[in-house]
Design an enzyme around this catalytic site. Structure first.
Site, PDB file in Angstrom:
ATOM      1  N   LYS A  31       2.211   4.422  18.380  1.00 16.92           N
ATOM      2  CA  LYS A  31       2.333   5.809  17.898  1.00 16.92           C
ATOM      3  C   LYS A  31       2.423   6.784  19.073  1.00 16.92           C
ATOM      4  O   LYS A  31       3.169   7.764  19.024  1.00 16.92           O
ATOM      5  CB  LYS A  31       1.143   6.152  17.007  1.00 16.92           C
ATOM      6  CG  LYS A  31       1.153   5.357  15.698  1.00 16.92           C
ATOM      7  CD  LYS A  31      -0.190   5.427  15.015  1.00 16.92           C
ATOM      8  CE  LYS A  31      -0.195   4.726  13.673  1.00 16.92           C
ATOM      9  NZ  LYS A  31      -1.546   4.580  13.124  1.00 16.92           N
ATOM     10  N   GLY A  52      -7.208  -0.179   2.580  1.00 19.55           N
ATOM     11  CA  GLY A  52      -5.756  -0.165   2.864  1.00 19.55           C
ATOM     12  C   GLY A  52      -5.380   0.550   4.156  1.00 19.55           C
ATOM     13  O   GLY A  52      -4.215   0.856   4.371  1.00 19.55           O
ATOM     14  N   GLU A  86       8.818  10.152   9.904  1.00 22.95           N
ATOM     15  CA  GLU A  86       7.630  11.038   9.927  1.00 22.95           C
ATOM     16  C   GLU A  86       6.332  10.273   9.659  1.00 22.95           C
ATOM     17  O   GLU A  86       5.282  10.552  10.243  1.00 22.95           O
ATOM     18  CB  GLU A  86       7.814  12.150   8.875  1.00 22.95           C
ATOM     19  CG  GLU A  86       6.709  13.177   8.824  1.00 22.95           C
ATOM     20  CD  GLU A  86       6.608  14.018  10.090  1.00 22.95           C
ATOM     21  OE1 GLU A  86       7.508  14.805  10.360  1.00 22.95           O
ATOM     22  OE2 GLU A  86       5.599  13.875  10.809  1.00 22.95           O
ATOM     23  N   THR A 116       0.833  -1.213   0.000  1.00 28.62           N
ATOM     24  CA  THR A 116       0.000   0.000   0.000  1.00 28.62           C
ATOM     25  C   THR A 116       0.865   1.260   0.000  1.00 28.62           C
ATOM     26  O   THR A 116       0.781   2.100  -0.906  1.00 28.62           O
ATOM     27  CB  THR A 116      -0.932   0.003   1.237  1.00 28.62           C
ATOM     28  OG1 THR A 116      -1.688  -1.204   1.234  1.00 28.62           O
ATOM     29  CG2 THR A 116      -1.852   1.204   1.240  1.00 28.62           C
ATOM     30  N   GLY A 131      -0.006   9.120   9.487  1.00 28.42           N
ATOM     31  CA  GLY A 131      -0.007   9.068   8.010  1.00 28.42           C
ATOM     32  C   GLY A 131       0.608  10.319   7.414  1.00 28.42           C
ATOM     33  O   GLY A 131       1.795  10.599   7.610  1.00 28.42           O
TER      34      GLY A 131
HETATM   35  P1  NAP Z   1       1.664  -3.929   2.898  1.00 26.13           P
HETATM   36  O1  NAP Z   1       0.644  -3.382   1.957  1.00 26.13           O
HETATM   37  O2  NAP Z   1       1.396  -5.217   3.581  1.00 26.13           O
HETATM   38  O3  NAP Z   1       3.042  -4.038   2.081  1.00 26.13           O
HETATM   39  C1  NAP Z   1       4.162  -4.693   2.584  1.00 26.13           C
HETATM   40  C2  NAP Z   1       5.184  -4.856   1.476  1.00 26.13           C
HETATM   41  O4  NAP Z   1       6.367  -5.429   2.012  1.00 26.13           O
HETATM   42  C3  NAP Z   1       4.735  -5.784   0.336  1.00 26.13           C
HETATM   43  O5  NAP Z   1       5.175  -5.297  -0.891  1.00 26.13           O
HETATM   44  C4  NAP Z   1       5.443  -7.111   0.649  1.00 26.13           C
HETATM   45  O6  NAP Z   1       5.779  -7.846  -0.520  1.00 26.13           O
HETATM   46  C5  NAP Z   1       6.717  -6.611   1.295  1.00 26.13           C
HETATM   47  N1  NAP Z   1       7.234  -7.544   2.302  1.00 26.13           N
HETATM   48  C6  NAP Z   1       6.727  -7.840   3.503  1.00 26.13           C
HETATM   49  N2  NAP Z   1       7.510  -8.719   4.159  1.00 26.13           N
HETATM   50  C7  NAP Z   1       8.542  -8.991   3.328  1.00 26.13           C
HETATM   51  C8  NAP Z   1       9.683  -9.832   3.418  1.00 26.13           C
HETATM   52  N3  NAP Z   1       9.925 -10.570   4.501  1.00 26.13           N
HETATM   53  N4  NAP Z   1      10.544  -9.848   2.379  1.00 26.13           N
HETATM   54  C9  NAP Z   1      10.311  -9.108   1.271  1.00 26.13           C
HETATM   55  N5  NAP Z   1       9.245  -8.278   1.131  1.00 26.13           N
HETATM   56  C10 NAP Z   1       8.379  -8.230   2.141  1.00 26.13           C
HETATM   57  O7  NAP Z   1       1.986  -2.875   4.056  1.00 26.13           O
HETATM   58  P2  NAP Z   1       1.677  -1.297   4.049  1.00 26.13           P
HETATM   59  O8  NAP Z   1       0.262  -1.069   4.437  1.00 26.13           O
HETATM   60  O9  NAP Z   1       2.214  -0.675   2.827  1.00 26.13           O
HETATM   61  O10 NAP Z   1       2.527  -0.846   5.322  1.00 26.13           O
HETATM   62  C11 NAP Z   1       3.937  -0.722   5.240  1.00 26.13           C
HETATM   63  C12 NAP Z   1       4.441  -0.051   6.536  1.00 26.13           C
HETATM   64  O11 NAP Z   1       3.887   1.256   6.644  1.00 26.13           O
HETATM   65  C13 NAP Z   1       4.043  -0.767   7.815  1.00 26.13           C
HETATM   66  O12 NAP Z   1       5.063  -0.594   8.764  1.00 26.13           O
HETATM   67  C14 NAP Z   1       2.787  -0.028   8.243  1.00 26.13           C
HETATM   68  O13 NAP Z   1       2.546  -0.128   9.621  1.00 26.13           O
HETATM   69  C15 NAP Z   1       3.177   1.378   7.862  1.00 26.13           C
HETATM   70  N6  NAP Z   1       2.071   2.294   7.630  1.00 26.13           N
HETATM   71  C16 NAP Z   1       1.022   1.910   6.864  1.00 26.13           C
HETATM   72  C17 NAP Z   1      -0.010   2.823   6.616  1.00 26.13           C
HETATM   73  C18 NAP Z   1      -1.181   2.459   5.759  1.00 26.13           C
HETATM   74  O14 NAP Z   1      -2.101   3.279   5.624  1.00 26.13           O
HETATM   75  N7  NAP Z   1      -1.214   1.273   5.154  1.00 26.13           N
HETATM   76  C19 NAP Z   1       0.068   4.124   7.143  1.00 26.13           C
HETATM   77  C20 NAP Z   1       1.171   4.484   7.935  1.00 26.13           C
HETATM   78  C21 NAP Z   1       2.180   3.556   8.158  1.00 26.13           C
HETATM   79  P3  NAP Z   1       4.641  -8.491  -1.475  1.00 26.13           P
HETATM   80  O15 NAP Z   1       3.913  -7.309  -2.054  1.00 26.13           O
HETATM   81  O16 NAP Z   1       5.373  -9.268  -2.506  1.00 26.13           O
HETATM   82  O17 NAP Z   1       3.775  -9.314  -0.557  1.00 26.13           O
HETATM   83  N1  HSE Z   2      -3.301   0.732  10.445  1.00 27.43           N
HETATM   84  C1  HSE Z   2      -2.924   2.080  10.660  1.00 27.43           C
HETATM   85  C2  HSE Z   2      -4.156   2.910  10.973  1.00 27.43           C
HETATM   86  C3  HSE Z   2      -2.240   2.623   9.445  1.00 27.43           C
HETATM   87  O1  HSE Z   2      -5.282   2.411  10.761  1.00 27.43           O
HETATM   88  O2  HSE Z   2      -4.020   4.028  11.471  1.00 27.43           O
HETATM   89  C4  HSE Z   2      -1.630   3.984   9.664  1.00 27.43           C
HETATM   90  O3  HSE Z   2      -0.561   3.904  10.569  1.00 27.43           O
END
Ligand code: NAP
Ligand code: HSE
Length: 429
Positions: free
Chosen positions: A207, A189, A131, A15, A136
């Site tokens: 957080k 997402g 950050e 995402t 977000g």
């Molecule tokens: P996500 O959609 O699950 O994406 C994770 C990515 O990492 C995927 O591309 C996955 O590969 C890859 N990955 C995971 N484990 C791996 C491994 N062992 N080796 C190689 N590749 C690996 O997660 P996300 O929502 O983008 O979140 C990413 C980070 O940002 C997290 O720390 C989350 O807490 C943080 N975050 C997320 C949001 C949000 O709104 N989603 C907001 C703020 C912060 P594949 O695609 O091939 O499976």
């Molecule tokens: N899962 C988290 C949320 C993503 O819902 O706030 C952003 O850190």
């Protein structure tokens, strides 16, 4: 970093990684100008290179071998967007040891191992930016570190989990069920891969640990934060809270009290007139009170690909500029002393309580006695409805120290006339 190019190794392209790649592509020239170098997405680590991605990149840019990024001396900056503790922690440590700068959105990791990572960065004259780990797309880390530096921060109160705020909003405004609203938050997402951390309040606690450390200039052990999730919030509570003039929100609260820090995450009745009550859906807000600035509120989208990508790309630009700069100050967070955190039983709060009682004379008197014996004073007490000999009673206390309230609750649960205690929530002043 060459004079013209900053080569980026991206760990994870789900995402948030997709959002980052899209922003880098959309504003390529303007971003390079801001960074002082062309930003090149050199290599991307994923689990499954065949999966479709938000942005088409040549197949040879994808790898399943972390070493091809971490051991490549031409890669200046590693952006970790995989999530979880391991292997993300080991990869970041490896990158820092090799002098690479790091950007991460990983709040779990920063809350639990932030000190280790920041100290490793300091040791190797590298940097780690985070950050996007809180709120977000909302700027929070830099404002707390720099823009509010003149203040003694008295409190930070935040809605810092988009998933739970989305669920509570859908339940309140549209009467959606918990499960429906969660499924939608996942489809959009916002939720973590395993949403338990969102629902049980741990994501917000991570957080809170990060922002409270910066606000109060202390090292925070995340285990010291009291945490309750939203599983106990029923549609009835949302309805009754509204009748009483409140919205129910999952709040993360950090306060500096005379005896130490109070740090907690729990569902809370927020007065409808408070700015946090009108923060809806996946929006987040952090309300800060500083002794000089007074009240400040940071508000925006707390989750999702593009808002979070916005904060990550801002960190990439900051990293690029710092790499080029000759002036490199120490990492402020490595100077923080450990926090002394108060147990929640010593904190003072108002409480909302919903219970089922037998519908017969003397029940209110029994409740009044149980509270009276613990010197808990009641602000409101309402009998909501009566069905088949059972009355639903909703009450709100005045301020009370939690251990005293808990003793009163033990007395109430022991009362023969009380059938069930459905909900207990704290009420924000
Ligand atoms: P996500 O959609 O699950 O994406 C994770 C990515 O990492 C995927 O591309 C996955 O590969 C890859 N990955 C995971 N484990 C791996 C491994 N062992 N080796 C190689 N590749 C690996 O997660 P996300 O929502 O983008 O979140 C990413 C980070 O940002 C997290 O720390 C989350 O807490 C943080 N975050 C997320 C949001 C949000 O709104 N989603 C907001 C703020 C912060 P594949 O695609 O091939 O499976
Ligand atoms: N899962 C988290 C949320 C993503 O819902 O706030 C952003 O850190």
């Amino acid at each position: 970093m060459s004079e013209q190019k900053l080569k980026i190794g991206l760990l994870g392209m789900g995402t948030v990684g997709g959002g980052v790649a899209a922003i880098l592509e959309r504003h390529r020239e303007a971003l390079s100008e801001k960074a002082g170098a062309e930003l090149v997405l050199e290599r991307v680590l994923v689990r499954d290179p065949r999966r479709p991605r938000a942005v088409d990149l040549p197949a040879e840019r994808f790898t399943t071998e972390a070493a091809s990024i971490l051991h490549d001396p031409s890669i200046d900056l590693v952006v970790e967007l995989m999530g979880g503790i391991e292997p993300a922690r080991s990869y970041i440590l490896e990158a820092l040891r090799r002098g690479k700068y790091v950007v991460t959105a990983n709040k779990d990791l920063m809350a639990r191992h932030g000190t280790e990572l920041l100290e490793e960065a300091q040791r190797h004259r590298a940097r780690i930016y985070y950050e996007a780990s809180v709120g977000g797309g909302i700027p929070l880390i830099r404002p707390l570190k720099h823009c509010l530096a003149a203040n003694r921060i008295e409190k930070v109160i935040g809605i810092i989990n988009g998933t739970t705020n989305y669920i509570l909003t859908r339940m309140a405004l549209e009467g959606s069920s918990f499960q429906e609203a969660l499924a939608e938050a996942q489809a959009r997402g916002f939720a973590e891969a395993d949403p338990a951390n969102d629902l049980e309040g741990r994501d917000a606690a991570y957080k809170l640990a990060i922002i409270a450390a910066l606000a109060f200039r202390r090292r925070i052990a995340v285990e010291d934060i009291y945490v309750e999730g939203i599983a106990g919030v029923a549609a009835e509570d949302i309805r009754y809270a509204r009748e009483l003039g409140y919205a129910i929100k999952l709040l993360a609260v950090g306060e500096e009290l005379l005896q130490g820090l109070a740090l907690r995450v729990h569902p809370t009745l927020v007065p409808a007139t408070h700015p946090l009550a009108s923060v809806l859906h996946e929006f987040n807000a952090v309300y800060v009170v500083g002794d000089a600035v007074g009240e400040v509120m940071f508000y925006g989208r707390g989750a999702g690909a593009m808002p979070t990508g916005s904060a990550v790309v801002a960190d990439i630009i900051d990293a690029a500029r710092t790499m080029r700069s000759r002036i490199k100050d120490g990492i402020m967070e490595t100077t923080f002393a450990p926090a002394s955190v108060l147990p929640v039983s010593r904190l003072v709060s108002r409480f909302y309580l919903r219970l089922q009682a037998q519908d017969r004379p003397g029940v209110f008197a029994a409740l009044a006695t149980a509270f009276g014996e613990e010197q808990v004073s009641l602000d409101m007490i309402i009998q909501k409805r009566s069905e088949a000999g059972t009355a639903e009673i909703v009450l709100v206390t005045h301020d009370v120290i939690e251990e005293r309230f808990n003793r009163a609750m033990q007395r109430i649960e022991a009362c023969e006339a009380i059938e069930t205690v459905n909900s207990v929530f704290r009420v924000l002043e």
